[in-house]
Scaffold this motif. Structure first.
Motif, mmCIF file in Angstrom:
data_model
loop_
_atom_site.group_PDB
_atom_site.id
_atom_site.type_symbol
_atom_site.label_atom_id
_atom_site.label_comp_id
_atom_site.label_asym_id
_atom_site.label_seq_id
_atom_site.Cartn_x
_atom_site.Cartn_y
_atom_site.Cartn_z
ATOM 1 N N GLU A 94 0.828 -1.205 0.000
ATOM 2 C CA GLU A 94 0.000 0.000 0.000
ATOM 3 C C GLU A 94 0.864 1.257 0.000
ATOM 4 N N ILE A 95 1.841 1.266 -0.896
ATOM 5 C CA ILE A 95 2.656 2.461 -1.111
ATOM 6 C C ILE A 95 2.386 2.964 -2.539
ATOM 7 N N GLU A 96 2.310 4.277 -2.696
ATOM 8 C CA GLU A 96 1.934 4.834 -4.000
ATOM 9 C C GLU A 96 3.054 4.748 -5.019
ATOM 10 N N VAL A 128 -1.739 1.498 -5.823
ATOM 11 C CA VAL A 128 -0.769 1.123 -4.796
ATOM 12 C C VAL A 128 0.087 -0.052 -5.268
ATOM 13 N N ASP A 129 1.299 -0.123 -4.731
ATOM 14 C CA ASP A 129 2.264 -1.149 -5.099
ATOM 15 C C ASP A 129 2.776 -1.875 -3.860
ATOM 16 N N VAL A 130 3.598 -2.885 -4.114
ATOM 17 C CA VAL A 130 4.393 -3.514 -3.065
ATOM 18 C C VAL A 130 5.853 -3.169 -3.324
ATOM 19 N N ALA A 131 6.692 -3.365 -2.310
ATOM 20 C CA ALA A 131 8.125 -3.108 -2.456
ATOM 21 C C ALA A 131 8.873 -3.941 -1.434
ATOM 22 N N LEU A 132 10.181 -3.999 -1.608
ATOM 23 C CA LEU A 132 11.035 -4.725 -0.672
ATOM 24 C C LEU A 132 12.167 -3.814 -0.229
ATOM 25 N N LEU A 133 12.347 -3.713 1.084
ATOM 26 C CA LEU A 133 13.478 -3.005 1.670
ATOM 27 C C LEU A 133 14.479 -4.047 2.142
ATOM 28 N N TYR A 134 15.753 -3.778 1.926
ATOM 29 C CA TYR A 134 16.742 -4.765 2.349
ATOM 30 C C TYR A 134 18.000 -4.086 2.883
ATOM 31 N N ASN A 135 18.692 -4.834 3.749
ATOM 32 C CA ASN A 135 19.951 -4.388 4.324
ATOM 33 C C ASN A 135 21.077 -4.882 3.420
ATOM 34 N N PRO A 136 21.751 -3.988 2.707
ATOM 35 C CA PRO A 136 22.750 -4.424 1.724
ATOM 36 C C PRO A 136 23.991 -5.059 2.360
ATOM 37 N N ARG A 137 24.169 -4.854 3.654
ATOM 38 C CA ARG A 137 25.290 -5.501 4.335
ATOM 39 C C ARG A 137 25.020 -6.985 4.581
ATOM 40 N N GLN A 138 23.744 -7.367 4.495
ATOM 41 C CA GLN A 138 23.359 -8.745 4.796
ATOM 42 C C GLN A 138 22.763 -9.482 3.607
ATOM 43 N N PHE A 139 22.156 -8.752 2.680
ATOM 44 C CA PHE A 139 21.499 -9.377 1.531
ATOM 45 C C PHE A 139 22.066 -8.796 0.244
ATOM 46 N N LYS A 140 22.529 -9.677 -0.631
ATOM 47 C CA LYS A 140 23.087 -9.272 -1.922
ATOM 48 C C LYS A 140 22.095 -9.633 -3.030
ATOM 49 N N VAL A 141 21.610 -8.638 -3.738
ATOM 50 C CA VAL A 141 20.604 -8.846 -4.779
ATOM 51 C C VAL A 141 21.249 -9.398 -6.042
ATOM 52 N N LEU A 142 20.632 -10.461 -6.590
ATOM 53 C CA LEU A 142 21.086 -11.052 -7.849
ATOM 54 C C LEU A 142 20.095 -10.819 -8.985
ATOM 55 N N GLU A 143 18.808 -10.779 -8.647
ATOM 56 C CA GLU A 143 17.783 -10.714 -9.691
ATOM 57 C C GLU A 143 16.496 -10.166 -9.091
ATOM 58 N N THR A 144 15.781 -9.359 -9.858
ATOM 59 C CA THR A 144 14.456 -8.877 -9.439
ATOM 60 C C THR A 144 13.485 -9.031 -10.600
ATOM 61 N N GLU A 145 12.215 -9.199 -10.254
ATOM 62 C CA GLU A 145 11.191 -9.373 -11.289
ATOM 63 C C GLU A 145 9.843 -8.906 -10.757
ATOM 64 N N PHE A 188 12.666 -14.013 -2.350
ATOM 65 C CA PHE A 188 11.578 -13.416 -1.581
ATOM 66 C C PHE A 188 10.482 -12.953 -2.537
ATOM 67 N N TYR A 189 9.267 -13.352 -2.231
ATOM 68 C CA TYR A 189 8.102 -12.874 -2.971
ATOM 69 C C TYR A 189 7.318 -11.934 -2.060
ATOM 70 N N VAL A 190 6.982 -10.748 -2.581
ATOM 71 C CA VAL A 190 6.159 -9.792 -1.836
ATOM 72 C C VAL A 190 4.875 -9.598 -2.616
ATOM 73 N N THR A 191 3.746 -9.811 -1.934
ATOM 74 C CA THR A 191 2.462 -9.752 -2.636
ATOM 75 C C THR A 191 1.414 -9.032 -1.799
#
Length: 358
Positions: A94-96, A128-145, A188-191
């Motif tokens: 529920e973020i614009e 409204v949309d969904v999103a993901l917040l992450y701590n870059p010191r702990q999680f390294k992103v490889l792919e998003t979709e 991680f799936y956010v829905t």
């Protein structure tokens, strides 16, 4: 001799504290929070944001917007204090747009978190949309979709919408983010599954859950051993068909097979817990489900951990300041608006989280 014994005892205690601290540092908090209509104050012709403008029905001024931002930041900060660490992963809904997320992360209470953002503009009719917040010191992103909602062509799900209604229908995309934590692969799936407004949408939520499951199944087959978390506002309880049948979310860990998910909130719902309340009935729509690999991980690798003395694997973050203290809705989540009036609360949902660790 006494000094030697005292020194040895001190070294043993210090070693124990260091071991405890090291073990605690191996824990990672993964959660979800529905921010309840976090809109900015600017008109976006591509969004249905007319209510959330200064001249709109909600009289959504900069003052109210900033109050809302501070409230949301305070909840996230209080969770971090309670857990002794920031979330590694926090899904939000529920973020614009991206702007409101950036404004949220710029709040004083969150500046130390150093969260990074994964967000796509979606097609939802309400904007409204969904999103993901992450701590870059702990999680390294490889792919998003960003995965669009799908109407399946087979007869497994009986849709109530006509073909014309299907063509018009738009809802939130599902966000998938794949990466690594401590060298182990996660997805991680956010829905935010379709609404229950008007008593409709059971078939739509089942379709959304089926879409997530099929996508996750492909990942589990492609990346053997991948650990998966599905999180979001499901608009359904853990016992509803969307979760139990189509997402294969089992409430008993012993029933979880290789391509199933475990839902920590099934037992909590049965025990009377809730993340939101409607007409006096508590539900848990805000969930995190984990796949077999994360539930049954071998020793020495990241695994779902029990939380608290009750032994539950999920947690509903509920504090008095987030709860209505008097009136008709006493005991309900303290929301932003009530009966069309701004009351300065937080959200109509409580956030939830799980912990994984070694």
């Amino acid at each position: 001799m006494r000094k030697t014994l005292t020194l040895l005892l001190s070294l043993v205690l210090l070693s124990g504290l260091q071991a405890y601290a090291q073990k605690a540092q191996q824990n990672y908090v993964i959660g979800f929070y529905n921010l309840e209509n976090l809109f900015d104050i600017y008109d976006d012709p591509a969004k249905n944001d007319e209510q959330f403008l200064p001249e709109g029905s909600n009289k959504w001024t900069a003052e109210k917007y900033n109050h809302k931002l501070r409230n949301m930041a305070h909840v996230i900060s209080e969770m971090a204090k309670s857990n002794g660490r920031w979330h590694t992963i926090l899904g939000i809904s529920e973020i614009e747009n991206r702007l409101v997320i950036e404004d949220l992360l710029d709040q004083e209470e969150l500046r130390g978190a150093n969260y990074q953002i994964v967000h796509y503009d979606g097609p939802d009719r309400r904007g409204v949309d969904v999103a993901l917040l992450y701590n870059p010191r702990q999680f390294k992103v490889l792919e998003t979709e960003s995965i669009p909602f799908t109407f399946f062509k087979d007869d497994a799900i009986k849709y109530t919408l006509s073909e014309k209604e299907k063509d018009y229908f738009r809802t939130r995309d599902v966000l998938m983010v794949r990466g690594t934590i401590d060298g182990e692969m996660f997805a991680f799936y956010v829905t935010h599954l379709p609404s229950r407004v008007g008593g409709k949408g059971g078939d739509l939520r089942s379709s959304g859950a089926r879409l997530i499951y099929m996508h996750a199944l492909d990942l589990m087959r492609k990346y053997r051993g991948i650990k998966i978390v599905v999180m979001g506002d499901m608009n359904d309880n853990p016992t509803d068909n969307s979760m139990y049948v189509w997402l294969h979310g089992k409430g008993d860990p012993s029933e979880v097979k290789r391509f199933d998910f475990f839902n920590p909130y099934t037992s909590m719902l049965k025990d009377g817990y809730g993340s939101l309340c409607y007409q006096g009935e508590w539900s848990i729509y805000d969930q995190e489900l984990v796949n077999y690999e994360l539930l049954n991980a071998p020793a020495g690798s990241l695994k779902l951990q029990p939380i608290g003395r009750n032994g539950y694997y999920g947690y509903i973050f509920k504090r008095p300041f987030m709860t209505t203290q008097k009136g008709q809705y006493k005991g309900y989540p303290f929301r932003t608006f009530s009966g069309g009036a701004f009351i300065g609360g937080y959200s109509d949902h409580y956030p939830t989280f799980i912990v994984v660790g070694k």
